[in-house]
Motif scaffolding. Sequence first.
Motif, mmCIF file in Angstrom:
data_model
loop_
_atom_site.group_PDB
_atom_site.id
_atom_site.type_symbol
_atom_site.label_atom_id
_atom_site.label_comp_id
_atom_site.label_asym_id
_atom_site.label_seq_id
_atom_site.Cartn_x
_atom_site.Cartn_y
_atom_site.Cartn_z
ATOM 1 N N GLY A 22 -12.230 -15.434 -6.047
ATOM 2 C CA GLY A 22 -11.497 -16.647 -5.351
ATOM 3 C C GLY A 22 -10.975 -17.639 -5.880
ATOM 4 O O GLY A 22 -9.837 -18.319 -5.571
ATOM 5 N N ILE A 23 -11.594 -18.138 -7.208
ATOM 6 C CA ILE A 23 -11.023 -19.154 -8.015
ATOM 7 C C ILE A 23 -9.595 -18.829 -8.514
ATOM 8 O O ILE A 23 -8.769 -19.575 -8.541
ATOM 9 N N LEU A 24 -9.527 -17.549 -8.919
ATOM 10 C CA LEU A 24 -8.212 -17.399 -9.454
ATOM 11 C C LEU A 24 -7.012 -17.227 -8.358
ATOM 12 O O LEU A 24 -5.946 -16.967 -8.823
ATOM 13 N N GLN A 25 -7.615 -17.281 -7.315
ATOM 14 C CA GLN A 25 -6.556 -16.688 -6.257
ATOM 15 C C GLN A 25 -5.974 -18.162 -5.547
ATOM 16 O O GLN A 25 -5.262 -18.465 -4.545
ATOM 17 N N GLN A 26 -6.643 -19.472 -6.341
ATOM 18 C CA GLN A 26 -6.422 -20.703 -5.911
ATOM 19 C C GLN A 26 -4.860 -21.077 -6.262
ATOM 20 O O GLN A 26 -4.503 -20.830 -7.010
ATOM 21 N N GLY A 27 -4.166 -21.889 -5.353
ATOM 22 C CA GLY A 27 -2.877 -22.320 -5.519
ATOM 23 C C GLY A 27 -2.827 -23.334 -6.678
ATOM 24 O O GLY A 27 -1.934 -23.467 -7.645
ATOM 25 N N LEU A 28 -3.963 -24.287 -6.968
ATOM 26 C CA LEU A 28 -4.233 -24.943 -8.098
ATOM 27 C C LEU A 28 -4.383 -23.975 -9.368
ATOM 28 O O LEU A 28 -5.396 -23.492 -9.393
ATOM 29 N N LYS A 29 -3.687 -24.119 -10.324
ATOM 30 C CA LYS A 29 -3.811 -23.235 -11.529
ATOM 31 C C LYS A 29 -4.056 -23.975 -12.841
ATOM 32 O O LYS A 29 -4.302 -23.270 -13.755
ATOM 33 N N ASP A 30 -4.087 -25.363 -12.744
ATOM 34 C CA ASP A 30 -4.430 -26.117 -14.017
ATOM 35 C C ASP A 30 -5.711 -26.273 -14.062
ATOM 36 O O ASP A 30 -6.290 -27.543 -13.859
ATOM 37 N N LEU A 31 -6.461 -25.329 -14.569
ATOM 38 C CA LEU A 31 -7.970 -25.507 -14.427
ATOM 39 C C LEU A 31 -8.560 -24.387 -15.523
ATOM 40 O O LEU A 31 -7.925 -23.489 -16.191
ATOM 41 N N GLU A 32 -9.930 -24.520 -15.609
ATOM 42 C CA GLU A 32 -10.703 -23.656 -16.543
ATOM 43 C C GLU A 32 -11.931 -23.453 -15.669
ATOM 44 O O GLU A 32 -12.213 -24.274 -14.985
ATOM 45 N N ILE A 33 -12.501 -22.671 -16.310
ATOM 46 C CA ILE A 33 -13.918 -22.102 -15.667
ATOM 47 C C ILE A 33 -15.118 -22.085 -16.494
ATOM 48 O O ILE A 33 -14.644 -21.363 -17.653
ATOM 49 N N VAL A 34 -15.993 -22.601 -16.295
ATOM 50 C CA VAL A 34 -17.389 -22.971 -17.194
ATOM 51 C C VAL A 34 -18.344 -22.130 -16.490
ATOM 52 O O VAL A 34 -18.705 -22.562 -15.664
ATOM 53 N N ALA A 35 -19.100 -21.264 -17.189
ATOM 54 C CA ALA A 35 -20.207 -20.611 -16.585
ATOM 55 C C ALA A 35 -21.593 -21.088 -17.401
ATOM 56 O O ALA A 35 -21.500 -20.863 -18.565
ATOM 57 N N VAL A 36 -22.531 -21.768 -16.714
ATOM 58 C CA VAL A 36 -23.819 -22.385 -17.685
ATOM 59 C C VAL A 36 -24.762 -21.304 -17.043
ATOM 60 O O VAL A 36 -25.418 -21.287 -16.118
ATOM 61 N N ASP A 37 -25.196 -20.189 -18.109
ATOM 62 C CA ASP A 37 -26.217 -19.329 -17.826
ATOM 63 C C ASP A 37 -27.414 -19.742 -18.398
ATOM 64 O O ASP A 37 -27.539 -19.891 -19.624
ATOM 65 N N SER A 38 -28.473 -19.365 -17.506
ATOM 66 C CA SER A 38 -29.772 -19.790 -17.774
ATOM 67 C C SER A 38 -30.560 -18.659 -18.154
ATOM 68 O O SER A 38 -31.809 -18.386 -17.611
ATOM 69 N N GLY A 39 -30.121 -17.694 -18.801
ATOM 70 C CA GLY A 39 -31.109 -16.620 -19.198
ATOM 71 C C GLY A 39 -30.923 -15.198 -18.308
ATOM 72 O O GLY A 39 -32.024 -14.552 -18.050
ATOM 73 N N SER A 40 -29.662 -14.800 -17.588
ATOM 74 C CA SER A 40 -29.490 -13.909 -16.945
ATOM 75 C C SER A 40 -30.007 -12.572 -17.640
ATOM 76 O O SER A 40 -29.696 -12.143 -18.788
ATOM 77 N N THR A 41 -30.720 -11.570 -16.913
ATOM 78 C CA THR A 41 -31.309 -10.602 -17.310
ATOM 79 C C THR A 41 -30.545 -9.213 -16.683
ATOM 80 O O THR A 41 -30.727 -8.077 -16.960
ATOM 81 N N ASP A 42 -29.650 -9.474 -15.358
ATOM 82 C CA ASP A 42 -28.979 -8.320 -14.764
ATOM 83 C C ASP A 42 -27.588 -8.424 -15.397
ATOM 84 O O ASP A 42 -27.303 -8.633 -16.456
ATOM 85 N N ASP A 43 -26.627 -8.048 -14.648
ATOM 86 C CA ASP A 43 -25.241 -7.773 -15.284
ATOM 87 C C ASP A 43 -24.560 -8.890 -15.026
ATOM 88 O O ASP A 43 -23.136 -8.828 -15.242
#
Length: 320
Positions: A22-43
Amino acid sequence: MKCSVVIRCYNEGCHIGRLLEGILQQGLKDLEIVAVDSGSTDDTLAVLARYPVKVVRLEPGTFTFGRACNLGCRVARGEFVVFASAHTYPVYGDWLERLLAPFEDERVALVYGKQRGNGRTKYSEHQVFAKWFGDESQPRQTTPFCNNANAAVRRSVWESQPYDETLTGLEDIEWARRAQSVGHQVAYAAGAEVIHSHDETWAGIRNRYQREAVAYSRIFPQERFRFIDFLRLFLGNALNDCYHALHERRLFGNIWGVFGFRLMQFWGTYRGFSRRGELDEALKRRFFYPNGWSHRPRPEEARAREQRRVIYSDGVSHEI
């Protein structure tokens, strides 16, 4: 860079791909995506690797909501930092544009958007979303209510006042309260809509509200939540939900879920609150009191936005 989208995640492999799409389909393209992961054990990390995402790690034993927000903001490069829960996804392709539009007013430090549930959302949580996130925008809100599942902050304000890393929740409201205290504004953008997919156990609901009540009592140390408040609000909200469900011809099949959700919500609240003082009534009504008794149909102008819906890879805009 216009904005950075920061996603806090832990074992969100079944949800986060939809948000990223959904983020990549936004009209606004001047952006970055940051994920803060706190120890995921799934995929989760495998899913993130398929998208243009900067991943930063937070040790699970050190996690707090405020610490994850601060870490994401430190890594982010955008003028505005957008927070999105890993189990949300935007409804429209102009979600980010509408969320950031109120920042044209330089006094605005924080903007939050609308949240709605999907087919897995419990009926009473639909009612909570409708109460907390109305259909009318508020460019200048008087209370610090907000929600970081769908919100944005002005980075320059965050630099002068980071999030409180010691709270057990409601770090967003505490941040907004401090921002308002020094003259900044909080805005609500109803058009910036996301679907928030909550599918919690009863124990999970109780623990969420208990955790937030503990934080609430720290932010507002004068608060008092007595057993009589638990009874009054549990019964009042449950009966109100039943009224709306009956009006919508959805009472059958939902009645036990209504009483179960409201019981866990207010029992958790009662358990979590310190018994001290009184709270500002406007904010208290926003958090705890039920929707009005009158039926409010969907506004006609909302239908005009159908053409801006995000179409996901499964062929539907969102689950209803």
